[in-house]
Design an enzyme around this catalytic site. Structure first.
Site, short mmCIF file in Angstrom:
data_model
loop_
_atom_site.label_atom_id
_atom_site.label_comp_id
_atom_site.label_asym_id
_atom_site.label_seq_id
_atom_site.Cartn_x
_atom_site.Cartn_y
_atom_site.Cartn_z
N ASP A 40 12.14 101.03 45.25
CA ASP A 40 11.10 100.82 44.23
C ASP A 40 11.18 99.43 43.64
OD1 ASP A 40 9.97 103.33 44.47
OD2 ASP A 40 11.05 104.19 42.77
N HIS A 84 9.93 101.98 37.05
CA HIS A 84 8.72 101.18 37.27
C HIS A 84 8.34 100.37 36.04
CE1 HIS A 84 8.20 102.92 41.16
NE2 HIS A 84 8.15 104.15 40.67
N HIS A 86 16.82 104.75 46.65
CA HIS A 86 15.37 104.82 46.38
C HIS A 86 14.99 103.93 45.20
CE1 HIS A 86 11.33 106.41 46.73
NE2 HIS A 86 11.30 106.38 45.40
N HIS A 94 5.87 102.02 47.36
CA HIS A 94 6.56 102.24 48.63
C HIS A 94 5.95 101.38 49.74
CE1 HIS A 94 7.77 106.54 47.14
NE2 HIS A 94 8.25 105.56 46.39
#
Length: 276
Positions: free
Chosen positions: A236, A259, A232, A73
């Site tokens: 990321d 991720h 979001h 973030h």
């Protein structure tokens, strides 16, 4: 384009979402060509894809026995605000989650300001297409004059969660990021929470720093943005691809990113660049 750093330092404190421990960061301006660097117990960890040591529910960097988790973030905010060079001094093992979004980081960056430096930004100009598929994720990167990203979310048990969002880095990118991407909070499904706790994660999670989704259409708090979960994922992706440590010129399409896949893409891109 010139490199940039902060005009002054800023400090933020809070709990780490996975460890539940208190954390404190101080982000300082640094000379040109430093890059974005984390400093933990006196050891420096470059924010580069080759220093990623874990991608379970967050991105963790490590070097010389030191680690720092949940860097995505902050990196997303620094990149989107045009901060190429900064040292992040970390007290603790995780970046504070704050409200679960990148907005507090953006606000702190804006409060101290950004200044141009007398050095040219390193660019990554993609020469040939790169595509890979792993499980439900499909990543496709093609050459482009600009840096453009698109994210599509889809969930096996949540039809309403299918969404699409795009972001293009233009001279107005910082303002558009602040309005349309930065406020999007980290999220989890209600049925995931216990499993995360049993895995030793989300110890610092709460309704103050995460959006809990109960399919088909119930949320722990009102959505801040349309398809907040998809935005979001974009947040990321921007943070994880900041680990390229340059300004890309490419178009990225990410279907069901995470991720693990974001970092894998960054590592594949660097390998492709080095072998071309």
């Amino acid at each position: 384009m010139k490199q940039a750093t902060l005009k002054n330092e800023f400090t933020l404190c809070g709990v780490g979402i996975h460890t539940g421990s208190q954390a404190r960061i101080t982000v300082l301006p640094t000379p040109a060509n430093t890059g974005r660097v984390f400093e933990v117990n006196g050891k420096r960890i470059p924010a580069r894809a080759d220093f990623v040591v874990d991608t379970q529910r967050c991105t963790t960097l490590g070097h010389e026995g030191e680690r720092v988790s949940t860097v995505e973030h902050l990196l997303s905010a620094l990149f989107a605000c045009g901060v190429d060079n900064a040292v992040v001094q970390v007290e603790g093992v995780e970046i504070p989650i704050l409200d679960g979004s990148a907005l507090p980081f953006v606000s702190a960056i804006q409060a101290v300001g950004v200044c141009e430096q007398d050095a040219t930004i390193a660019e990554f100009v993609l020469q040939s297409e790169l595509t890979f598929t792993e499980r439900d994720c499909v990543m496709r990167v093609t050459p482009s004059e600009a840096y453009c990203l698109e994210v599509t979310t889809a969930f096996p048990s949540w039809e309403q969660g299918r969404a699409h969002t795009e972001f293009r880095f233009t001279p107005q990118a910082a303002q558009e990021y602040e309005a349309h991407i930065a406020p999007a909070r980290t999220f989890a499904f209600d049925f995931e929470v216990q499993r995360l706790l049993e895995a030793g994660l989300a110890k610092g999670g709460s309704l103050d720093n995460a959006l809990i989704i109960t399919p088909p259409d119930t949320y722990s708090t009102p959505l801040r943005l349309e398809a907040e979960w998809c935005r979001h994922k974009m947040l990321d992706l921007i943070g994880d691809l900041a680990l390229l440590n340059c300004r890309p010129r490419m178009s990225v399409s990410a279907v069901c990113p995470g991720h693990r896949y974001n970092v894998s893409l960054a590592q594949r891109l660097l390998l492709q660049r080095d072998t071309e």
